[in-house]
Every structure is written in structure tokens, then in C-alpha cells.
Design a protein around this motif. Structure first.
Motif, short mmCIF file in Angstrom:
data_model
loop_
_atom_site.label_atom_id
_atom_site.label_comp_id
_atom_site.label_asym_id
_atom_site.label_seq_id
_atom_site.Cartn_x
_atom_site.Cartn_y
_atom_site.Cartn_z
N VAL A 138 0.82 -1.21 0.00
CA VAL A 138 0.00 0.00 0.00
C VAL A 138 0.86 1.27 0.00
N TYR A 139 2.17 1.11 0.14
CA TYR A 139 3.07 2.25 0.06
C TYR A 139 4.47 1.73 -0.26
N GLY A 140 5.16 2.45 -1.13
CA GLY A 140 6.53 2.09 -1.44
C GLY A 140 7.33 3.31 -1.82
N ASN A 141 8.53 3.40 -1.31
CA ASN A 141 9.45 4.48 -1.65
C ASN A 141 10.83 3.85 -1.75
N HIS A 142 11.29 3.60 -2.97
CA HIS A 142 12.53 2.85 -3.21
C HIS A 142 12.48 1.49 -2.51
N ALA A 143 11.32 0.85 -2.57
CA ALA A 143 11.11 -0.40 -1.84
C ALA A 143 11.95 -1.55 -2.38
N ALA A 144 12.44 -1.45 -3.61
CA ALA A 144 13.25 -2.51 -4.21
C ALA A 144 14.74 -2.22 -4.15
N ARG A 145 15.13 -1.14 -3.45
CA ARG A 145 16.54 -0.78 -3.37
C ARG A 145 17.19 -1.46 -2.17
N ALA A 156 14.49 -12.42 8.37
CA ALA A 156 14.74 -13.37 7.28
C ALA A 156 15.25 -14.69 7.82
N THR A 157 16.18 -14.63 8.77
CA THR A 157 16.72 -15.85 9.36
C THR A 157 15.63 -16.65 10.04
N ALA A 158 14.73 -15.96 10.74
CA ALA A 158 13.64 -16.63 11.44
C ALA A 158 12.71 -17.34 10.47
N VAL A 159 12.32 -16.67 9.39
CA VAL A 159 11.43 -17.28 8.41
C VAL A 159 12.09 -18.51 7.79
N LEU A 418 11.49 -6.87 0.44
CA LEU A 418 11.68 -8.23 0.94
C LEU A 418 11.23 -8.32 2.40
N LEU A 419 11.58 -7.33 3.20
CA LEU A 419 11.23 -7.37 4.62
C LEU A 419 9.72 -7.41 4.82
N THR A 485 -3.70 0.00 12.75
CA THR A 485 -4.16 1.37 12.51
C THR A 485 -5.42 1.66 13.33
N ARG A 486 -5.84 2.92 13.32
CA ARG A 486 -7.04 3.30 14.05
C ARG A 486 -8.27 2.54 13.56
N SER A 487 -8.29 2.21 12.28
CA SER A 487 -9.44 1.50 11.72
C SER A 487 -9.36 0.00 11.92
N GLY A 488 -8.30 -0.47 12.59
CA GLY A 488 -8.18 -1.89 12.86
C GLY A 488 -7.43 -2.67 11.80
N ARG A 489 -6.87 -1.98 10.82
CA ARG A 489 -6.12 -2.67 9.78
C ARG A 489 -4.74 -3.06 10.31
N LEU A 490 -4.29 -4.25 9.97
CA LEU A 490 -2.95 -4.70 10.35
C LEU A 490 -2.00 -4.50 9.18
N LEU A 491 -1.02 -3.64 9.37
CA LEU A 491 -0.04 -3.35 8.33
C LEU A 491 1.33 -3.90 8.70
N GLY A 492 2.09 -4.27 7.68
CA GLY A 492 3.49 -4.60 7.87
C GLY A 492 4.33 -3.50 7.24
N PHE A 493 5.42 -3.12 7.88
CA PHE A 493 6.22 -2.02 7.37
C PHE A 493 7.70 -2.32 7.49
N ALA A 494 8.49 -1.66 6.66
CA ALA A 494 9.95 -1.72 6.75
C ALA A 494 10.50 -0.36 6.35
N PHE A 495 11.27 0.25 7.24
CA PHE A 495 11.91 1.54 7.00
C PHE A 495 13.42 1.36 7.14
N MET A 496 14.17 1.88 6.16
CA MET A 496 15.62 1.71 6.17
C MET A 496 16.31 3.06 5.91
N SER A 497 17.33 3.34 6.70
CA SER A 497 18.10 4.57 6.49
C SER A 497 19.58 4.29 6.66
N HIS A 498 20.40 5.12 6.01
CA HIS A 498 21.84 4.98 6.17
C HIS A 498 22.48 6.37 6.05
N ASP A 499 23.69 6.47 6.58
CA ASP A 499 24.43 7.73 6.59
C ASP A 499 23.68 8.82 7.35
N ALA A 500 22.93 8.45 8.36
CA ALA A 500 22.24 9.44 9.18
C ALA A 500 23.26 10.16 10.06
#
Length: 520
Positions: A138-145, A156-159, A418-419, A485-500
Motif C-alpha cells: 500500500v506504500y513504497g518508496n525505493h522499496a526494491a533498493r 529473514a533468518t527466522a522465516v 523483501l522485509l 491502525t485506528r481503523s483496525g487494519r494490520l499493516l506490515g512495514f519496513a523503513f531503512m536509512s543509512h548515513d544518518a
């Protein structure tokens, strides 16, 4: 030396909403996207993880009078009754209800794009959000990078480990008898303990007692030999000696820790297999077995049985201790052993790994995955086995690179896509064996590596609703998990940053993004 205790659990600041209270009281309800039938194994009839329910029931209600109860480790015995059914939460998740403003398309981009663009997240941060009911992104920003993931690699190791071995798999440590040689064979159980109160984990003390009982009235003096042949290659991670990871050997007790801790950074033994064998030698002697003074490796090398380093042995002041039985009533089994102990189920081990970001467990589970799939049980083979297992599941591993199981290696490269695909896989109703990947995630403001986060005014809306694996290396900050979410939706997310520029500011920025999802 006192038994280890975890620090007191921080309390969220301010009152929690009814949705937060429901989510905290029925913590495991968050895992059942898309509707899940009653499951076999360590789940109750509502689909709630039994261990999670018990931990939720043990948690004091927010605002209760009196001091906060101590945060007990996963090894605690005598846990209280399970929490109430997670039905109300699950009903909302099963419908996949909610309006399009609460987690889809332009509306969600309007919330997340400005938060992802802040300077605190460094150069080129990336993100992916999926609806765990449908698996739809439902949202992607450079999700394949691909980028360095740090400890979110453990998802990943757990799965991979759960898929290859199953949630009920147990790892056995055994003793074989060869004439007047007693061979302690390491099976690769990263949770084996020599402490007096092992809880649900395998006990070296119990193994010594069972060995003495198996020998019975046999007379003579035995030589103790220890066997670490189950793993291959170097024991040392590419990062070198580190307080976050002991040498990786299939024979290790208490993760080679030289203090009484059971998670987090600690000074480690430089040769945990030898130290474990020495400890077992002492325990056998205490059980009445006559032994020669030296212990030998499987290739005949000898070392003094006495540990001359003077290192403390955590738990020496306590007595007793039992654990899960191995083989048939603790007997060695069909491989010629005379005694054995078995680990807790893999589901429990995975949860512990994710909750406390346990690097030792992660590296062992990568090797266990390699062994289960016919790969070489070393760093390279374990990483390859994880990659190949995920590929077999049809997950998007094309642009990724695995170098270890823990995420300590900066050469690991994963994508946000992937995450979130891993989280969606674990939430599928036809994959109940992967559910510990979700139930093991730390709970914002309450458990594990999120215990002290989401307590500030600007992100307390995520308390109890965000469950996520954290990742931190120098210049790398990541966060991946689930949120209601407030509406009861269950979302999965992954946020990645570097050089912060500031790791704490980057961490706060990631938490703000997860909180924004909770408020959507």
C-alpha cells in the motif's frame, strides 16, 4: 553469583487508548491477518500464542497502583493463566476493514513521504508498507533498493529456519559412551544453559545427572571428550571479537557469557566449547562420575579440566534445575548416546531471538537451516541456506545479499520490499508455522529492544500497537514490523536509512513513521 534478572519494564507515559489496551492485553492477536483457524502446536483455540498470552496476562494494567513488576525473562517458570481471548482484535483484522484513508495510496503517501524526507534519516532512505490481510503493498518508496539492514536481517533468518525445520523442532545435546570415553556432542543449541534455573531451556546440569544415571554402577575412570564437528569453518564472525556475539560453535552454554546476563552485550569466552566441556566435567564429578583431570577434543587434543582463567560461573550458588527432556525420557536415542537434553521448541527460540535481537541465536539458526537443507554449516553456508529457503518460498530475493544470520555483517543487503514480504508470509493463514516471526517482535513501550521507545509525547500513540524488529549499526538505522491502525487494519512495514548524522535522531524519525501508521 545471582541468577540473571531483566530490568524493570518501563511504563508508557500517559493513558492508553482503548485500542492500545486491547492490543496490549491480547498481544498475539496482531499476528492473525486475514483470518486464521485454530492452530496445532503452541497456540490456543483462538489462534493466540500461548506464551504470548501468558506474558500479556503477567503484565500489570496501565495505571495500576503500586510499583511496576519486574520484567521477567522468557525462562521464567510458573507463569500465570493465559490472557483473555483476542477475539475482539481478531474480528477487526479478519474483515480487513477500514477506509482508504487509513492505510492506502495517496493518503498514506501524504503521511509518510514528508517523514521519510527529513534530514535525520540521511541519504536516500527507503520504505515499504503492506496490508497483511491481503499481502498488497500500500506504500513504497525505493522499496526494491537494497541497503544494509543491520539486525532486521533476523526476520529473514527466522522465516528460513522455521520453514526449513518447523516450529516444533528441538535441538539435541547428547552424551555418547565409547569404552571409557564419554563424548559430549554439541548439537548447536544456542540456548543450552549451565545455570541452576533453566526454565524451558535445555540444562547442562540435567544432562550430567542423566549421564550419571545411565552409567549406573559401572566402575572405572572416564575421559571426557567434546565434539564440535556439527559445524564447519571458522567460529569467528568477520567483525572479529565482539561483546555482541560469542564464537559460533555447536557446543556452547549461556552464549559463552562471563557474567550473569542472558541477553544484551557481555564479555564472552574466547573458547566457549572448551569452557562448556570443563563445566560439564565439573557437573559430572559432582554427580559421582569418576573422571580424568583432562578434557579432550574430538581430534584427541587435551586441555586441563579446571578452568584456570578464574572466570565466574553464573548460577554456581544455586541448586537444582530441570529442562525439556531429550530423546526418549532423556536417553541418548538411536545414535548410540546414553543421555541427552533437548532445546525448547524452535518457535520459542525464534521469539527470544527477535525480542532481544539475539545475535548468537541468529547465527546458530542460520547454521541449523544449512544443516536442514544440506548446505555447509558455516557463515557462508548458513547465509546461502537462508537466501535459498526464502527464494524457494517465492520471496523477492533477487537483489539481496546475505552474509550472515544476525545482520552484524555490513555486507548484508536487503530491500524494504523483501522485509515486508517476509512479514506478509508469516501472516498468511496457510503458514501457521511462521507465526512466531510476528509474535516474537518487540512491543513498543513494553518488551525487548522497544521497551524504552514510544514513550515520548510525539510517538506514544504507537505504544502497544507497534511491534517491530530494530536494526542499528554505525550509520545504519532500520525498523521493520507490524502496526494496527485506528481503523483496525494490520499493516506490515519496513523503513531503512543509512548515513544518518545522528543515530538517536534517526531512530526517533523511524519511530515517528511507525506512529504515523498507527494514527492512520
Amino acid at each position: 553469583m545471582p541468577e540473571p534478572k531483566l530490568p524493570a519494564r518501563p511504563r508508557p507515559r500517559g493513558p492508553l487508548t482503548s485500542l492500545q489496551l486491547t492490543a496490549v492485553a491480547a498481544v498475539a492477536g496482531l499476528l492473525l491477518a486475514g483470518g486464521t483457524a485454530a492452530l496445532a502446536g503452541p497456540y490456543d483455540s483462538s489462534g493466540q500464542r500461548v506464551a504470548e498470552a501468558r506474558r500479556a496476562a503477567a503484565r500489570p494494567a496501565p495505571g495500576a497502583a503500586g510499583p511496576q513488576a519486574a520484567h521477567r525473562p522468557l525462562t521464567s517458570a510458573g507463569l500465570p493463566s493465559p490472557a483473555p481471548s483476542a477475539g475482539p482484535v481478531l474480528d477487526g483484522l479478519r474483515t480487513g476493514g477500514g477506509d482508504t484513508a487509513g492505510g492506502r495510496g495517496p493518503a498514506l503517501a501524504g503521511r509518510l513521504d514528508p517523514l521519510l524526507a527529513v534530514d535525520e534519516l540521511g541519504k536516500g532512505p527507503s520504505a515499504s508498507v503492506v496490508d497483511l490481510t491481503s499481502g498488497e503493498q500500500v506504500y513504497g518508496n525505493h522499496a526494491a533498493r537494497a541497503a544494509t539492514p543491520a539486525s532486521v536481517t533476523k526476520i529473514a533468518t527466522a522465516v528460513a529456519a522455521l520453514d526449513a525445520l518447523g516450529p516444533d523442532h528441538r535441538i539435541r545435546t547428547r552424551v555418547e559412551k565409547d569404552g571409557h570415553r564419554l563424548v559430549l556432542v554439541g548439537g548447536g543449541d544456542p540456548t543450552l544453559t549451565a545455570r541452576a534455573h533453566p526454565g524451558e531451556y535445555a540444562s547442562l546440569r540435567t544432562l550430567a545427572r542423566r549421564t550419571a544415571e545411565a552409567l549406573g554402577t559401572e566402575h572405572g575412570t572416564y575421559t571426557l571428550v567434546y565434539d564440535t564437528s556439527r559445524y564447519a569453518g571458522t567460529t569467528r564472525h568477520p567483525i572479529g571479537p565482539n561483546e555482541n556475539l560469542a564464537p559460533v560453535t555447536p557446543l556452547i552454554a549461556d552464549e559463552g557469557r562471563l557474567d550473569s546476563s542472558d541477553h544484551g552485550p557481555a564479555d564472552r569466552s574466547t573458547d566457549p566449547a572448551l569452557d562448556t566441556a570443563r563445566r560439564f566435567h565439573d557437573l559430572l564429578a559432582e554427580a559421582g562420575v569418576k573422571l580424568r583431570d583432562e578434557v579432550e577434543t574430538g581430534d584427541g587434543k587435551k586441555a586441563p579440566a579446571e578452568d584456570l582463567s578464574g572466570s565466574p560461573k553464573p548460577g554456581d550458588d544455586a541448586k537444582g534445575g530441570e529442562d525439556a527432556k531429550g530423546g526418549k525420557d532423556g536417553k541418548g536415542g538411536e545414535d548410540g548416546g546414553i543421555a541427552s537434553v533437548s532445546s525448547a521448541p524452535l518457535a520459542t527460540i525464534v521469539e527470544r531471538m527477535l525480542t532481544y535481537s539475539d545475535n548468537d541465536i541468529a547465527e546458530h539458526l542460520a547454521r541449523q537451516t544449512a544443516l536442514a537443507t544440506g548446505a555447509k554449516a558455516d557463515f557462508k553456508g548458513g547465509a546461502r541456506a537462508v537466501h535459498d529457503r526464502l527464494d524457494k518460498l517465492g520471496l523477492p530475493v533477487g537483489d539481496t545479499s546475505f552474509r550472515d544470520g544476525s545482520g552484524l555483517d555490513r555486507a548484508d543487503k536487503l530491500t524494504p520490499g523483501l522485509l515486508t514480504a517476509l512479514l506478509a508470509e508469516a501472516a498468511r493463514k496457510d503458514q501457521p508455522g511462521l507465526r512466531p516471526v510476528l509474535t516474537g517482535l518487540p512491543v513498543a513501550g513494553f518488551t525487548g529492544t522497544l521497551a524504552t521507545r514510544y514513550t515520548a509525547e510525539h510517538n506514544k500513540a504507537g505504544t502497544g500497537l507497534v511491534r517491530a524488529k530494530t536494526g542499528t549499526l554505525t550509520g545504519v538505522n532500520t525498523l521493520a514490523g507490524t502496526v494496527v491502525t485506528r481503523s483496525g487494519r494490520l499493516l506490515g512495514f519496513a523503513f531503512m536509512s543509512h548515513d544518518a548524522p545522528d543515530p538517536m535522531a534517526a531512530q526517533a524519525a523511524l519511530d515517528k513513521m511507525a506512529t504515523a501508521l498507527a494514527e492512520s
